[in-house]
Design an enzyme around this catalytic site. Sequence first.
Site, short mmCIF file in Angstrom:
data_model
loop_
_atom_site.label_atom_id
_atom_site.label_comp_id
_atom_site.label_asym_id
_atom_site.label_seq_id
_atom_site.Cartn_x
_atom_site.Cartn_y
_atom_site.Cartn_z
N GLU A 387 17.94 -34.03 -6.53
CA GLU A 387 16.64 -34.53 -7.00
C GLU A 387 15.63 -34.56 -5.85
O GLU A 387 14.45 -34.24 -6.04
CB GLU A 387 16.80 -35.93 -7.60
N TRP A 390 13.75 -31.28 -5.20
CA TRP A 390 12.61 -30.89 -6.03
C TRP A 390 11.30 -31.05 -5.27
O TRP A 390 10.34 -30.29 -5.48
CB TRP A 390 12.57 -31.73 -7.30
N TRP A 419 -7.02 -26.57 -26.06
CA TRP A 419 -6.70 -27.99 -25.91
C TRP A 419 -7.72 -28.86 -26.63
O TRP A 419 -8.85 -28.43 -26.89
CB TRP A 419 -6.66 -28.38 -24.44
N ASN A 454 10.85 -41.85 -13.73
CA ASN A 454 10.71 -40.41 -13.93
C ASN A 454 10.97 -39.97 -15.37
O ASN A 454 10.28 -39.10 -15.90
CB ASN A 454 11.66 -39.65 -12.98
N TRP A 472 -3.46 -31.15 -20.49
CA TRP A 472 -2.51 -31.83 -19.61
C TRP A 472 -3.11 -32.20 -18.27
O TRP A 472 -2.65 -33.14 -17.61
CB TRP A 472 -1.28 -30.95 -19.40
N TRP A 495 4.01 -32.37 -14.35
CA TRP A 495 3.15 -32.12 -15.51
C TRP A 495 3.31 -30.69 -16.02
O TRP A 495 3.32 -30.45 -17.23
CB TRP A 495 1.69 -32.43 -15.17
#
Length: 587
Positions: A387, A390, A419, A454, A472, A495
Amino acid sequence: MILTQTTLDGCKRRSSPTPDFPRKRQKSEEAGFKDSKKEEESNIVDREFYPPEMTNERCKQYIANEIQRPMDTLKEAQQETEKERDSLEVNRAVVHWFKWDLRTYDNKALHLASKLAKNHGVPLICLHIISPQDYKAHMTSPARVDFALRTLKVLKEDLARLNIPLYVETVEKRKTIPDRIFELCGNWGASHLFCNIEYEVDELRREALLTRRGVKRGIAVTVVHDTCVVAPGELSSGSGGQYAVYSPWYRAWMAHIHQHPHQIDLFDPPAANPESCLQDYADIFAAPIPSAPANKSLTPEEKARFSTLWPPGEHEAHERLAKFLNEKVNRYKEGRNFPAANSTAVLSVHFASGTLSARTAVSRAQAANTTPRLDGGNEGIRGWISELAWRDFYKHVLVHWPYICMNKPFKPEYTNIEWEYDDALFQKWCLGQTGYPFVDAAMRQLNHTAYMHNRARMTVASFLAKDLLIDWRRGERYFMEHLIDGDFASNNGGWGFSASTGVDPQPYFRVFNPYLQGEKFDAEGEYIRKWVPELKGVRGKAIHDPYGRGAGREAKMAGYPKACVVHKESRERALKRYKEGLGRDTA
């Protein structure tokens, strides 16, 4: 910053200010940019500092290596000035410039600066610049600024015990920062300046400029990799390019560290200055840390709350890391997805502020394991390291595809999706008033603590992009403006994953069911009841969907809203829009 229906930052539209790039370049700049009026009105594109949104064609030029990447601009500046910089003699002092690396331990640039100062018998002086315009341009949250300022106070005290002065100044105009740094170096008689690389576009270009201007001013500027365990550019795929999928990248990352174990060797803190520095720089030692800029100030209540929730400094970071490895890491694999379980390290604020290096975290985790291999031994430690990686991955992506730092998705074609820009729906999402309990609990946690688990981040991001079909990037911005651990690369990567627009994302046809996310990861409703007190009396599975499972009367009386959209209908609408925007049925 008080969150209310009328003043919620990021939920109301503002007029677009005058762009901050030079007028003489405007025509050539805008040749690669498109009309972004809607994005500007929704506060996605900030024209005070940046040009309009980039075109997909310009993104493709970056992909095809037709436009120089900012990282290469910096490398070129460092390489072409290397001889001149090496020829400069050390003068009366050496300077380290702290940015988001607010620690003394395992700080590469600080270590190198201290070593050079010690070898030449001159003092080390440390510097930090508070930049209100950078905070605004980079959407830095008031909570994060507050944490940095509190950490600077701790850092100043730690350095003072080593007779090292830390000078902190607010510079109002971001473009004047290089000249102000050179002026300070001149005042202190410093001919050498060290700092660690930040991988965002603005910072890479600024440091390239600093490097070239520095040699003309008789100042050697040395910029080094430190944030990542493995520096961007060190890994390449079988075809020789940058990885765009995490799993093969992670295998290469581990292999690189195994082959080069010095990658996780840790740098010593700086050596002490002579005691005479206490007198020579008495004015710096006596100066207080400046207050937060007006555009990033907190109320007294918020300051007190965040001070309690988030103690500052690298000592706190190391204590939290040790506690996690000693007490919680064995349960990490099983519990990391459950927001109420308190089984994660909660170190992201320290990684983002640089009070703890990723290198230290990996090194300590490796030492706590039963094997030196990063892919073996304790399952919890192995999972936690994967993790942590990342963070490196997303920074590598940022360096190679810099347009993601310019309001573009990693997959430029996803810009073509139509959107929604519904301010009323966006405000419900921001305030945790969507009628989906797990989503609302997460947003309220963010608004109160400046932090979100998370799993909850993935759920609320998917909900905004796919259930509400809201751009977004509005959510990405809202997170940055409110998270205490806001890191551009990680936030953008998260995102992009949830909205299916980023690097190695979930397929666009995978749409989280917000009810099922709550049932799976908060089965007893503990997390929901903590953050949505209107539902604290609702029992059983009704907590996840009170209006659909017989607790509607109780929810209504408590003031909890009905669902703002119907998930099944929203999912079908999202799939239709994605297909139309992409012109295909595949991700």
